[in-house]
Design an enzyme around this catalytic site. Structure first.
Site, short mmCIF file in Angstrom:
data_model
loop_
_atom_site.label_atom_id
_atom_site.label_comp_id
_atom_site.label_asym_id
_atom_site.label_seq_id
_atom_site.Cartn_x
_atom_site.Cartn_y
_atom_site.Cartn_z
N HIS A 77 0.72 -1.02 0.05
CA HIS A 77 -0.17 -0.02 -0.06
C HIS A 77 1.13 1.27 -0.03
O HIS A 77 1.79 1.46 0.69
CB HIS A 77 -0.76 0.15 1.33
CG HIS A 77 -2.09 -0.78 1.03
ND1 HIS A 77 -3.37 -0.78 1.86
CD2 HIS A 77 -2.32 -2.09 0.11
CE1 HIS A 77 -4.16 -1.63 1.44
NE2 HIS A 77 -3.66 -2.43 0.38
N TYR A 83 -9.46 5.66 6.93
CA TYR A 83 -9.76 5.85 8.24
C TYR A 83 -10.83 7.00 8.15
O TYR A 83 -10.39 8.21 7.78
CB TYR A 83 -8.45 6.57 8.85
CG TYR A 83 -7.40 5.58 9.28
CD1 TYR A 83 -7.13 5.13 10.32
CD2 TYR A 83 -6.51 5.01 8.08
CE1 TYR A 83 -6.11 4.25 10.81
CE2 TYR A 83 -5.39 3.95 8.60
CZ TYR A 83 -5.36 3.67 9.73
OH TYR A 83 -4.63 2.46 10.01
N PRO A 122 -4.68 0.45 18.49
CA PRO A 122 -4.14 -0.14 17.25
C PRO A 122 -4.57 0.80 16.09
O PRO A 122 -4.12 0.88 14.87
CB PRO A 122 -5.42 -1.13 16.98
CG PRO A 122 -6.58 -0.84 17.97
CD PRO A 122 -5.95 -0.25 19.16
N LYS A 166 0.98 0.24 15.13
CA LYS A 166 2.39 0.02 15.42
C LYS A 166 2.80 -1.08 16.46
O LYS A 166 4.03 -1.03 16.50
CB LYS A 166 2.78 1.39 16.18
CG LYS A 166 2.65 2.70 15.79
CD LYS A 166 3.86 2.92 14.61
CE LYS A 166 3.89 3.85 13.55
NZ LYS A 166 3.94 3.56 12.31
N TYR A 179 3.67 6.77 10.05
CA TYR A 179 2.89 5.68 9.59
C TYR A 179 3.81 4.51 8.94
O TYR A 179 3.71 3.25 9.18
CB TYR A 179 1.56 6.05 8.55
CG TYR A 179 0.47 5.03 8.79
CD1 TYR A 179 -0.56 5.18 9.42
CD2 TYR A 179 0.90 3.92 7.64
CE1 TYR A 179 -1.66 4.33 9.31
CE2 TYR A 179 -0.11 2.95 7.70
CZ TYR A 179 -1.39 2.99 8.25
OH TYR A 179 -2.43 1.97 8.47
#
Length: 391
Positions: free
Chosen positions: A72, A201, A293, A297, A385
């Site tokens: 991704h 998200y 979550p 991480k 991220y």
């Protein structure tokens, strides 16, 4: 039984540690209290940072990941019925993430360990860690109905939050930092192709939602729910309807529905234990730290711990200097606290607290607008991220 490194726990931290030690010529024994089937099927994280992907490849454990994993190059943020894509490679100099479930990582590492590595004992319950302050720590354990002792030069606790390793730290040297969140995630697995090719998200006044996936034909989705929620309280239809509400946009995007095969509720908490070393006992992974979550991480932090420890052990063997081992806790904790910060920021950015006011909601939208309009803010998110440096 005698070994150089005694490893408690055959999750991704313990298994990767054993694999890397084997490749470095350092012997180890892994003790896992559960059976192999349990370890290979417990559902956990599914996002691998760039550094984690690189480490698995270097360890010879990346072949199936590269065939079946899903690279991704970004995520999508949704808020106020709008969509904003964060382009990872363009913001980080080429870094990306991989969707590849922790269960699959464990399967790959277990197969390699059983074929090439040192002993990996399932249903071997570590009972305690003794003598961590001395030169020969010991792990009393129970295996196949018999009690035995594993003598080591070093012990590494990769046995999670409830394991015995952290309990061996004296109270006088231990300090815990934690936060519990007043909400949880209701997660589902569904036999339906993902409705988007990257993670989504979503911040919504009714609560957070996440669109993820396990494969091109299996979707993984989450809803923010009250902390005391039971999975059976939600019907399949109610879950899909609520997901549709929270992912809704003004451009005609639709959510694909399919048969739900699994439901679970994940609590949200942050936890750090300091220090991560006492004598010859080291903590790695969830034994030392837990993150909500939202920032993906948990597994990746465990990999960072393991890499730091392996480098320190190899350095001591090659130079005779314990300097990197002595610095293990401080080195890991710098990365841990950055991950805790990022996970907290993502969680509070996207979730609606039960006591949230209209002012709080406006601040969330302002923070999201800042990410969407500022390359600097967007880069900060993308760098965190895709992963903090393992060096």
């Amino acid at each position: 039984m005698r070994t150089t490194v005694g490893i408690i726990g055959a999750g991704p931290a313990g298994l990767l540690l054993a694999r890397l030690l084997h490749r470095a010529g350092i012997d180890s024994v892994v003790l896992e209290s559960r059976d192999r089937a349990y370890v290979e099927h417990r559902q956990r994280a599914g996002i691998l940072e760039q550094g984690t992907v690189d480490v698995l490849r270097e360890a010879g454990a990346g072949q199936r990941m590269d065939r079946e994993g899903l690279r991704h190059d970004g995520i999508e943020l949704r808020f106020d019925r709008r969509r904003h894509r964060v382009d990872f490679p363009g913001l980080t100099g080429g870094r990306s993430v991989m969707v590849y479930a922790q269960t699959e990582v464990c399967k790959d590492l277990i197969a390699l360990q059983l074929e090439e590595g040192g002993p990996l004992l399932f249903e071997a319950e570590a009972l305690a860690v003794e003598g961590a302050e001395g030169d020969r720590p010991r792990i009393p354990f129970r295996h196949q109905g018999r009690e035995d002792v594993l003598e080591c030069d070093y012990v590494v606790g990769c046995d999670g939050f409830w394991g015995v390793a952290r309990k061996a730290f004296p109270a006088a040297v231990s300090q815990a930092f934690e936060r519990s969140y007043p909400y949880a995630w209701l997660g589902i697995l569904a036999d339906v192709a993902p409705s988007h090719d990257e993670l989504v998200y979503a911040r919504h006044d009714r609560g957070f939602a996440l669109l993820s996936m396990r494969s091109p034909s299996v979707s993984r989705l989450y809803l923010q729910v009250p902390a005391d929620t039971k999975p059976e309280e939600w019907s399949d239809d109610a879950i899909w309807t609520e997901l549709e509400r929270r992912f809704a946009t003004d451009d005609g995007w639709t959510l694909k529905r399919g048969p739900i095969t699994q439901k679970s509720v994940t609590p949200m908490r942050s936890f750090v234990h300091e220090p991560m070393r006492h004598g010859r006992l080291f903590l790695a992974g969830d034994a030392a730290h837990i993150v909500p979550p939202t920032g993906a991480k948990g597994l990746n932090l465990a990999v960072g711990d393991v890499m730091t420890l392996v480098r320190a052990l190899v350095h001591e063997r090659e130079t005779g200097s314990p300097g990197l081992l002595d610095a293990y806790s401080a080195t890991c904790l710098r990365r841990v606290w950055q991950a805790e910060r990022f996970s907290y920021d993502m969680t509070t950015l996207l979730h609606r607290a039960p006591d949230a006011t209209d002012f709080d909601a406006r601040l969330q939208l302002a923070r999201l607008e800042r990410i969407a309009s500022s390359r600097a803010a967007e880069t900060d998110l993308a760098e965190a991220y895709t992963g903090f440096p393992l060096d």
